[in-house]
Design a protein around this motif. Structure first.
Motif, PDB file in Angstrom:
ATOM      1  N   MET A 180      -5.781  -7.276  -6.694  1.00  0.00           N
ATOM      2  CA  MET A 180      -5.185  -7.420  -8.020  1.00  0.00           C
ATOM      3  C   MET A 180      -5.400  -6.154  -8.849  1.00  0.00           C
ATOM      4  SD  MET A 180      -6.091 -10.197 -11.014  1.00  0.00           S
ATOM      5  CE  MET A 180      -7.722  -9.479 -11.258  1.00  0.00           C
ATOM      6  N   ALA A 181      -6.613  -5.604  -8.793  1.00  0.00           N
ATOM      7  CA  ALA A 181      -6.908  -4.405  -9.571  1.00  0.00           C
ATOM      8  C   ALA A 181      -6.106  -3.213  -9.069  1.00  0.00           C
ATOM      9  CB  ALA A 181      -8.404  -4.111  -9.523  1.00  0.00           C
ATOM     10  N   ALA A 182      -6.008  -3.068  -7.739  1.00  0.00           N
ATOM     11  CA  ALA A 182      -5.272  -1.945  -7.161  1.00  0.00           C
ATOM     12  C   ALA A 182      -3.781  -2.042  -7.452  1.00  0.00           C
ATOM     13  CB  ALA A 182      -5.507  -1.884  -5.656  1.00  0.00           C
ATOM     14  N   ALA A 183      -3.257  -3.275  -7.550  1.00  0.00           N
ATOM     15  CA  ALA A 183      -1.838  -3.473  -7.831  1.00  0.00           C
ATOM     16  C   ALA A 183      -1.507  -3.261  -9.299  1.00  0.00           C
ATOM     17  CB  ALA A 183      -1.417  -4.882  -7.404  1.00  0.00           C
ATOM     18  N   ASN A 184      -2.535  -3.214 -10.136  1.00  0.00           N
ATOM     19  CA  ASN A 184      -2.319  -3.110 -11.580  1.00  0.00           C
ATOM     20  C   ASN A 184      -3.243  -2.053 -12.191  1.00  0.00           C
ATOM     21  OD1 ASN A 184      -0.487  -5.636 -12.338  1.00  0.00           O
ATOM     22  ND2 ASN A 184      -1.979  -6.328 -10.803  1.00  0.00           N
ATOM     23  N   THR A 185      -3.146  -0.855 -11.653  1.00  0.00           N
ATOM     24  CA  THR A 185      -4.015   0.221 -12.143  1.00  0.00           C
ATOM     25  C   THR A 185      -3.710   0.569 -13.601  1.00  0.00           C
ATOM     26  OG1 THR A 185      -2.476   1.844 -11.224  1.00  0.00           O
ATOM     27  CG2 THR A 185      -4.355   1.218  -9.852  1.00  0.00           C
ATOM     28  N   HIS A 236     -21.376  18.047 -19.762  1.00  0.00           N
ATOM     29  CA  HIS A 236     -19.933  17.932 -19.997  1.00  0.00           C
ATOM     30  C   HIS A 236     -19.200  17.911 -18.653  1.00  0.00           C
ATOM     31  CE1 HIS A 236     -21.249  19.199 -24.000  1.00  0.00           C
ATOM     32  NE2 HIS A 236     -20.131  18.660 -24.444  1.00  0.00           N
ATOM     33  N   PRO A 237     -19.446  16.873 -17.835  1.00  0.00           N
ATOM     34  CA  PRO A 237     -18.826  16.814 -16.504  1.00  0.00           C
ATOM     35  C   PRO A 237     -17.317  16.618 -16.600  1.00  0.00           C
ATOM     36  CG  PRO A 237     -19.853  14.718 -17.033  1.00  0.00           C
ATOM     37  CD  PRO A 237     -20.238  15.665 -18.132  1.00  0.00           C
ATOM     38  N   HIS A 238     -16.652  16.951 -15.533  1.00  0.00           N
ATOM     39  CA  HIS A 238     -15.208  16.731 -15.480  1.00  0.00           C
ATOM     40  C   HIS A 238     -14.944  15.225 -15.450  1.00  0.00           C
ATOM     41  CE1 HIS A 238     -13.781  20.915 -14.600  1.00  0.00           C
ATOM     42  NE2 HIS A 238     -15.088  21.031 -14.455  1.00  0.00           N
ATOM     43  N   PRO A 239     -13.988  14.758 -16.219  1.00  0.00           N
ATOM     44  CA  PRO A 239     -13.742  13.307 -16.302  1.00  0.00           C
ATOM     45  C   PRO A 239     -13.243  12.741 -14.980  1.00  0.00           C
ATOM     46  CG  PRO A 239     -11.992  14.526 -17.401  1.00  0.00           C
ATOM     47  CD  PRO A 239     -13.047  15.535 -17.055  1.00  0.00           C
ATOM     48  N   MET A 240     -13.613  11.495 -14.728  1.00  0.00           N
ATOM     49  CA  MET A 240     -13.114  10.801 -13.545  1.00  0.00           C
ATOM     50  C   MET A 240     -11.736  10.234 -13.832  1.00  0.00           C
ATOM     51  SD  MET A 240     -16.456   8.834 -12.091  1.00  0.00           S
ATOM     52  CE  MET A 240     -18.063   9.647 -12.173  1.00  0.00           C
ATOM     53  N   LYS A 241     -10.880  10.341 -12.824  1.00  0.00           N
ATOM     54  CA  LYS A 241      -9.513   9.847 -12.951  1.00  0.00           C
ATOM     55  C   LYS A 241      -9.171   9.033 -11.703  1.00  0.00           C
ATOM     56  CE  LYS A 241      -8.172  14.105 -15.362  1.00  0.00           C
ATOM     57  NZ  LYS A 241      -7.302  15.314 -15.291  1.00  0.00           N
ATOM     58  N   PHE A 242      -8.536   7.898 -11.930  1.00  0.00           N
ATOM     59  CA  PHE A 242      -8.127   7.088 -10.788  1.00  0.00           C
ATOM     60  C   PHE A 242      -6.749   7.554 -10.337  1.00  0.00           C
ATOM     61  CE2 PHE A 242      -6.841   3.277  -8.438  1.00  0.00           C
ATOM     62  CZ  PHE A 242      -7.968   3.123  -7.653  1.00  0.00           C
ATOM     63  N   PRO A 287       0.829  -1.207   0.000  1.00  0.00           N
ATOM     64  CA  PRO A 287       0.000   0.000   0.000  1.00  0.00           C
ATOM     65  C   PRO A 287       0.860   1.251   0.000  1.00  0.00           C
ATOM     66  CG  PRO A 287      -0.017  -1.029   2.166  1.00  0.00           C
ATOM     67  CD  PRO A 287       0.664  -1.982   1.234  1.00  0.00           C
ATOM     68  N   PRO A 288       0.389   2.332  -0.610  1.00  0.00           N
ATOM     69  CA  PRO A 288       1.194   3.550  -0.718  1.00  0.00           C
ATOM     70  C   PRO A 288       1.319   4.330   0.577  1.00  0.00           C
ATOM     71  CG  PRO A 288      -0.982   3.905  -1.640  1.00  0.00           C
ATOM     72  CD  PRO A 288      -0.899   2.449  -1.300  1.00  0.00           C
ATOM     73  N   ALA A 289       0.489   4.040   1.576  1.00  0.00           N
ATOM     74  CA  ALA A 289       0.519   4.819   2.807  1.00  0.00           C
ATOM     75  C   ALA A 289       0.483   3.901   4.023  1.00  0.00           C
ATOM     76  CB  ALA A 289      -0.662   5.782   2.844  1.00  0.00           C
ATOM     77  N   MET A 344      -6.794   5.950  -1.366  1.00  0.00           N
ATOM     78  CA  MET A 344      -7.599   5.278  -0.344  1.00  0.00           C
ATOM     79  C   MET A 344      -7.831   3.820  -0.720  1.00  0.00           C
ATOM     80  SD  MET A 344     -11.467   6.136   1.031  1.00  0.00           S
ATOM     81  CE  MET A 344     -12.206   5.737  -0.559  1.00  0.00           C
ATOM     82  N   LEU A 345      -8.250   3.593  -1.948  1.00  0.00           N
ATOM     83  CA  LEU A 345      -8.502   2.213  -2.369  1.00  0.00           C
ATOM     84  C   LEU A 345      -7.220   1.398  -2.364  1.00  0.00           C
ATOM     85  CD1 LEU A 345     -10.925   0.953  -5.034  1.00  0.00           C
ATOM     86  CD2 LEU A 345      -8.610   0.059  -5.004  1.00  0.00           C
ATOM     87  N   LYS A 346      -6.135   1.983  -2.844  1.00  0.00           N
ATOM     88  CA  LYS A 346      -4.867   1.249  -2.868  1.00  0.00           C
ATOM     89  C   LYS A 346      -4.414   0.882  -1.456  1.00  0.00           C
ATOM     90  CE  LYS A 346      -3.201   3.622  -7.040  1.00  0.00           C
ATOM     91  NZ  LYS A 346      -2.199   4.593  -7.543  1.00  0.00           N
ATOM     92  N   SER A 347      -4.620   1.801  -0.499  1.00  0.00           N
ATOM     93  CA  SER A 347      -4.193   1.536   0.870  1.00  0.00           C
ATOM     94  C   SER A 347      -5.026   0.458   1.537  1.00  0.00           C
ATOM     95  CB  SER A 347      -4.263   2.830   1.694  1.00  0.00           C
ATOM     96  OG  SER A 347      -3.340   3.781   1.212  1.00  0.00           O
TER      97      SER A 347
END
Length: 488
Positions: free
Chosen positions: A308-313, A281-287, A31-33, A294-297
Motif C-alpha cells: 500500500m505504501a509503495a503504491a501511494n508514495t 547538514h547532511p544531504h536530505p533523503m529522497k524516496f 512494479p516498475p521493473a 527496489m522497494l517498489k519492485s
C-alpha cells in the motif's frame, strides 16, 4: 444542517475519497521493473568439485592491492595469469587474450554474427590485504584456499576471484562442449579494482577505441539477499547504478606556535567547527531513484502494508523514508552520504598546528553531483576560515541503467530462475570497476549470482571470507546459462 455538521461531512467526504484513491492504487499497483519472461538456456552438467579446487588454487595467488603500489608483488599476478592459461585450455583456444594497463586482461570470444552487440562480463583479480594480527582469527589460512566445511576459504573467495573462476569454469565448459556464440562475449578482468581501477580505465579505453558498444556489461555489486527486510525472505537485487566517490579535504590554516600561549581559536578548534557544520547538514533523503525502485519492485512480495505504501508514495513517502533509514545501509540508498574519516593536526602535543586538516568521504547518489556536494559543504561552513578541495580521484555517480531493455529482461529472468526469488533493481553504494565502462555501454548491471544473508556480507573484506560450494555451483551455472542464452 449547522456549519459544524457541514464541515464534518465535508471532511468525511475528503477522507473517503482519499481512502478510495489509496485502495484503487494499491489494487492496481504494478512494479516498475518487471523481470520479464525470456527463454533461457538449460543448465549443463559440470564438475563442481573441480571448480572448488580451482577456486582454492586461485586464492593462493596473493594478488594483494596495497594502498602503496610499491608494496604489490606483481609476480603473483603473473602467476595467476599463467595459471588461467594452463587451467582453462578450451577457453583459451576459443578466445583471444590481451594484457592492457599493466595486468588487466581482455578476453574476446568472437561471435558468428558481428552485427550483434557484444556481452561484456567483468571480474577483478586483486584482493584487499588481511588486517595484520587477525590471521589467527581465520578458521583456515586466509591464502590457503582450503576446501572444507562446505566452502572454499580465503581472501578473494567472494570478492572477486569467485566470479573470475566462475566465469572461466562456465566458458571453458561451453567451449569444450563445442558451443560457438552468435554474439561476441568479452571477459574484462581488472587487476587493481580495490585501489582505483586503472586497469578498468585502460580496458574501457581499449574497447572504446575499437568502437565497441556493448549489449550490456555485468560486474559484481549486489547479490541474492537471503533475508531481505522487505520481502522477509530471499530477493535478487541487481544494481542498475552506483554512487559516485569523492573525498573532501577541509583545511584550517593557522599561525601555529607554542601550546603554552594559544590564541582564542586554534586550527584544531576551527577545523572541528567546520567538520561538525558539514556533518550536521547532511544531504536530505529522497524516496526516488534506484533505492526507491527496489522497494517498489519488491512490494508485491511484501506485506500488504508495504505494498500500500509503495503504491501511494505521494502520500507515504515520509513513512517509507523513515522506515528505510532505520539501518545505515538503508539510509545510504536514499541520499548522498557524508562520512568524516581522517584528521591531521600537530605532530607534537605541545605544538599548535599550522594546517589542521580533515578528510570527509562522500558517496554521491544519482541525481547529485560533486559540484552540488561542494556547494552544500561551502554553505555549511559559511565564513569559517577554512579551505575546501577535492582529494585524489573524483568519480561522479554512474548513469542509471534501463529496467526495460532486452538485456535487463534476460538478466532478471535468469536471476529469478536461478534463485527462485523476486528480482528488483538496486543502488550499489560502494564502487566497482564497471563505473568506467559507461563509454562503451548504456546499460551496466552489477550482480554476483550468489546468495548471502545480510549478516553474511560482513565477511567481504573481513575475517573468514568464504564461498560456499552451493554458491559456487550457482555462479558457474548462472554464467554458463547467461553466455549461452545471450550467444545463441
Amino acid at each position: 444542517m449547522g456549519w459544524k455538521s457541514k464541515v464534518a461531512l465535508g471532511a468525511a467526504g475528503v477522507v473517503a475519497v482519499l481512502v478510495g484513491v489509496v485502495v484503487v492504487r494499491t489494487v492496481t499497483f504494478k512494479p516498475p521493473a518487471p523481470a520479464g519472461d525470456v527463454p533461457l538456456a538449460a543448465a549443463r552438467p559440470f564438475d563442481a568439485a573441480r571448480a572448488a579446487a580451482h577456486l582454492g588454487e586461485a586464492i593462493r595467488f596473493q594478488t594483494i592491492s596495497h594502498q602503496d603500489a610499491a608494496e604489490n608483488d606483481l609476480t603473483q599476478w603473473d602467476g595467476l595469469h599463467a595459471w588461467l592459461q594452463t587451467t582453462y585450455p578450451a577457453a583459451h583456444r576459443a578466445m583471444t587474450r590481451e594484457v592492457v594497463g599493466g595486468h588487466a586482461l581482455i578476453y574476446t570470444w568472437k561471435g558468428s554474427d558481428p552485427s550483434l552487440p557484444p556481452l561484456v562480463l567483468m571480474a577483478h583479480q586483486d584482493v584487499v590485504p588481511v588486517t595484520a594480527g587477525t590471521e589467527k582469527d581465520w578458521k583456515h589460512p586466509p591464502f590457503g584456499g582450503v576446501v572444507a566445511d562446505g566452502a572454499v576459504w580465503g581472501r578473494g573467495s567472494v570478492d572477486d576471484k569467485g566470479s573470475l573462476v566462475g566465469l572461466f569454469e562456465a566458458v571453458d565448459g561451453l567451449a569444450a562442449g563445442g558451443f560457438v556464440p552468435k554474439r561476441t562475449v568479452i571477459i574484462a578482468s581488472g587487476h587493481d579494482e580495490e585501489v582505483g581501477g586503472a586497469g578498468a580505465r585502460a580496458m574501457a579505453a581499449t574497447l572504446k577505441a575499437r568502437g565497441v558498444k556493448a549489449w550490456f556489461v555485468l560486474d559484481e555489486g549486489m547479490v541474492v539477499v537471503a533475508d531481505n527486510p522487505v520481502t522477509k525472505g530471499p530477493a535478487a537485487i541487481i544494481g542498475v547504478a552506483e554512487k559516485g566517490y569523492g573525498t573532501l579535504r577541509v583545511t584550517a590554516p593557522a599561525p601555529g606556535g607554542h601550546s603554552s600561549t594559544p590564541p582564542p581559536q586554534t586550527g584544531v578548534t576551527t577545523l572541528a567547527r567546520a567538520v561538525l557544520a558539514i556533518a550536521d547538514h547532511p544531504h536530505p533523503m529522497k524516496f526516488e531513484g534506484p533505492g526507491a525502485d527496489m522497494l517498489k519492485s519488491l512490494a508485491p512480495s511484501a506485506s500488504p502494508v508495504v505494498k500500500m505504501a509503495a503504491a501511494n508514495t505521494w502520500l507515504f513517502s515520509p513513512l517509507l523514508i523513515k522506515q528505510t533509514a532505520r539501518s545505515p545501509a538503508g539510509a545510504a540508498m536514499l541520499h548522498t552520504t557524508t562520512a568524516p574519516t581522517m584528521l591531521k593536526g600537530s605532530p607534537k602535543e605541545n605544538v599548535l598546528p599550522q594546517d589542521a586538516a580533515a578528510w570527509i568521504n562522500y558517496r554521491i547518489a544519482p541525481g547529485d553531483s560533486s559540484a552540488a556536494v561542494m556547494a552544500r559543504a561551502k554553505g555549511a561552513v559559511g565564513d569559517l576560515p577554512v579551505t575546501l578541495a577535492w582529494e585524489r580521484q573524483l568519480n561522479e555517480p554512474s548513469p542509471v541503467s534501463s529496467t526495460a531493455s532486452d538485456g535487463w529482461k534476460t538478466l532478471a529472468s535468469l536471476a529469478g530462475s536461478e534463485s527462485g526469488a523476486p528480482v528488483a533493481p538496486g543502488l550499489v553504494i560502494a564502487a566497482t570497476d564497471s563505473r568506467f565502462m559507461s563509454p562503451i555501454a548504456d546499460d551496466i548491471y552489477r550482480f554476483q549470482p550468489i546468495t548471502l544473508s545480510m549478516d553474511g556480507t560482513r565477511m567481504i573484506h573481513g575475517t573468514n571470507e568464504h564461498m560456499t560450494l552451493a554458491n559456487l555451483e550457482e555462479m558457474v551455472r548462472f554464467y554458463q546459462r547467461l553466455v549461452e542464452t545471450a550467444g545463441r
